[in-house]
Write a protein that holds these residues in place. Sequence first.
Motif, PDB file in Angstrom:
ATOM      1  N   ASP A   1      20.836  45.971  78.155  1.00 59.08           N
ATOM      2  CA  ASP A   1      20.245  46.973  78.958  1.00 59.08           C
ATOM      3  C   ASP A   1      20.720  48.256  78.308  1.00 59.08           C
ATOM      4  OD1 ASP A   1      19.430  45.283  80.968  1.00 59.08           O
ATOM      5  OD2 ASP A   1      20.957  45.688  82.313  1.00 59.08           O
ATOM      6  N   LEU A   2      21.933  48.580  77.808  1.00 56.82           N
ATOM      7  CA  LEU A   2      22.204  49.848  77.003  1.00 56.82           C
ATOM      8  C   LEU A   2      21.278  49.861  76.109  1.00 56.82           C
ATOM      9  CD1 LEU A   2      24.477  51.990  77.314  1.00 56.82           C
ATOM     10  CD2 LEU A   2      25.403  50.752  75.095  1.00 56.82           C
ATOM     11  N   LEU A   3      21.104  48.983  75.133  1.00 53.87           N
ATOM     12  CA  LEU A   3      20.121  49.458  74.073  1.00 53.87           C
ATOM     13  C   LEU A   3      18.894  49.450  74.437  1.00 53.87           C
ATOM     14  CD1 LEU A   3      20.970  46.164  71.889  1.00 53.87           C
ATOM     15  CD2 LEU A   3      20.964  48.537  71.199  1.00 53.87           C
ATOM     16  N   ALA A   4      18.257  49.196  75.497  1.00 50.01           N
ATOM     17  CA  ALA A   4      16.843  49.158  75.937  1.00 50.01           C
ATOM     18  C   ALA A   4      16.847  50.867  76.495  1.00 50.01           C
ATOM     19  CB  ALA A   4      16.487  48.276  77.236  1.00 50.01           C
ATOM     20  N   ALA A   5      17.781  51.118  77.270  1.00 47.26           N
ATOM     21  CA  ALA A   5      17.823  52.448  77.982  1.00 47.26           C
ATOM     22  C   ALA A   5      17.918  53.371  76.714  1.00 47.26           C
ATOM     23  CB  ALA A   5      19.023  52.806  79.022  1.00 47.26           C
ATOM     24  N   SER A   6      18.908  53.231  75.809  1.00 47.04           N
ATOM     25  CA  SER A   6      19.022  54.308  74.552  1.00 47.04           C
ATOM     26  C   SER A   6      17.758  54.675  74.036  1.00 47.04           C
ATOM     27  CB  SER A   6      20.146  53.752  73.663  1.00 47.04           C
ATOM     28  OG  SER A   6      21.226  53.519  74.216  1.00 47.04           O
ATOM     29  N   GLN A   7      16.858  53.300  73.520  1.00 43.98           N
ATOM     30  CA  GLN A   7      15.782  53.356  72.718  1.00 43.98           C
ATOM     31  C   GLN A   7      14.669  54.079  73.497  1.00 43.98           C
ATOM     32  OE1 GLN A   7      14.912  49.518  71.329  1.00 43.98           O
ATOM     33  NE2 GLN A   7      17.052  49.327  70.416  1.00 43.98           N
ATOM     34  N   GLN A   8      14.640  53.786  74.988  1.00 43.10           N
ATOM     35  CA  GLN A   8      13.724  54.546  75.744  1.00 43.10           C
ATOM     36  C   GLN A   8      14.124  55.860  76.112  1.00 43.10           C
ATOM     37  OE1 GLN A   8      13.471  51.464  78.616  1.00 43.10           O
ATOM     38  NE2 GLN A   8      12.459  50.234  77.244  1.00 43.10           N
ATOM     39  N   ARG A   9      15.324  56.342  75.795  1.00 44.10           N
ATOM     40  CA  ARG A   9      15.956  57.565  76.237  1.00 44.10           C
ATOM     41  C   ARG A   9      15.884  57.919  77.716  1.00 44.10           C
ATOM     42  NH1 ARG A   9      13.404  57.304  71.797  1.00 44.10           N
ATOM     43  NH2 ARG A   9      13.950  58.585  69.815  1.00 44.10           N
TER      44      ARG A   9
END
Length: 478
Positions: A27-35
């Motif tokens: 989730d953290l990765l996704a939220a980071s990549q999508q800003r």
Amino acid sequence: MNSIIHHAYNPERFRQAGHMLIDQLADLLAASQQRTATHVHPWQPPEEQFQFWQSYLQSDHNDFFSVLLEKSTNVQHPHYVGHQVTAPVPETALAGLISDLLNNGMGVYEVGQASTAIERVVVKEVAGAMGFDAEAADGFITSGGTLANLTALLAARSIKAKEEVWTRGHQEPLALLVSEQAHYCVDRAVRIMGWGEAGIIKVPTDAQYRMRTDLLEAYYQQAVAEGKQVIAVVGSACSTATGSFDDLEAIGAFCRTHDLWFHVDGAHGGASAFSDTYRHLVKGIEQADSVVMDFHKMLLTPALATLLLFRDGRHSYQTFAQKADYLFSNSEEPEWYNLAKRTFECTKFMMGVKVFTILKHHGTELWNAHVTQTFDLGKSFAKLLQEHPNFELAVEPQCNIVCFRYVQPEVEEEELNALNTAIRTAVLEDGRFYIVKTLLDGKVYLRTTLMNPFTTVEDLVKLLEFGKALLVFNAAGR
Ligand SMILES: *Cc1c(COP(=O)(O)O)cnc(C)c1O
């Protein structure tokens, strides 16, 4: 058995916590990549942070991993453009789980059979890809560029000093030549070896902060005249502050002329060797006697994982031994598989497996893509800064390290230093971006290292607008 031990090692508890954590990290990765994750870190001063964790330990909260994630720096965020640590390829963290749970020691072969052999495969692969004769070259993976540079220079001392240093110590005043912009760990290594301040001869740099190789001969002759025994030259590929690459071919030629050890500190920029576009920056690296390269900087691997490579692999056994004992007697064979003979570490974690994960799943093509893309981004960012009336570059960047500052017409240098320091502090404490600063010729510069594979020019435009907005806001508050 004691129930506290059973509880600690309960496999089902581990399984559940593990599944939950992987979900959270994904989730953290996704939220980071999508800003959609807004912050790189929540800033908190050291004392407050300490008190928080002290009281957390005493509390009955049961959400340590979640809180740790929230309060840590998120290098996976594209707005992380500060120090030179990589956003690791996620599956390398999975390899890390195996290393952590199995904890194979690797000092001697028996305690880490697979990981010892894997490390050798990595070393040979990477050596070949960097342009070395993979058959002759050899080395190992160790705990960081700082330790690797010291290890390399100890080998250089063992090989180049006239005295038998390892058995008798040395009287001769040894010294090496290095650019004045080199990483501080070279200075530290020299002093650890007992050569003192006189043992590190700093060669001035040009306007691009590269070693003035045209001065090498004069500095060398002066050192000799002073009675010093110069044994090595260290090239920086690249320097840490500005990302400037020394001319490795020139240094290599100089070393051959004077029979000196040629060491390359390529902790950050050695990785250029993997880029089809930027390989030219490290032209001549394959002539070096020893090279240091951090996988945990440009090569998408979690820290620590540093390659120390010797062009002549036999030299890798001479850091902790007198001159080539094994070369002259068969009684002591070099045993590549007993790594502690060559490394500072006795116990070390399964260092090669994370790099191997990348090589196996993606190949060096991933490094080519990443290095090329981030170095390109450095150039695009520089262009953006040059076109902006309020920003000034310290130097045209050669790679993904970009130093710049905010300027206003008719403002004194001292005031500009204060302004740029204020911007950096404001950005740090705000936490939506992370940048650092550096001092060059008495001037304070903002410094970005574009490490994250998802950072775009648009992110950097935002950073500049944001920095200016903070400045205006602060000025209004004053
Ligand atoms: C980062 C760096 C180092 C130090 O490496 P660590 O892995 O942080 O110990 C040494 N030299 C250069 C040029 C660097 O950029």
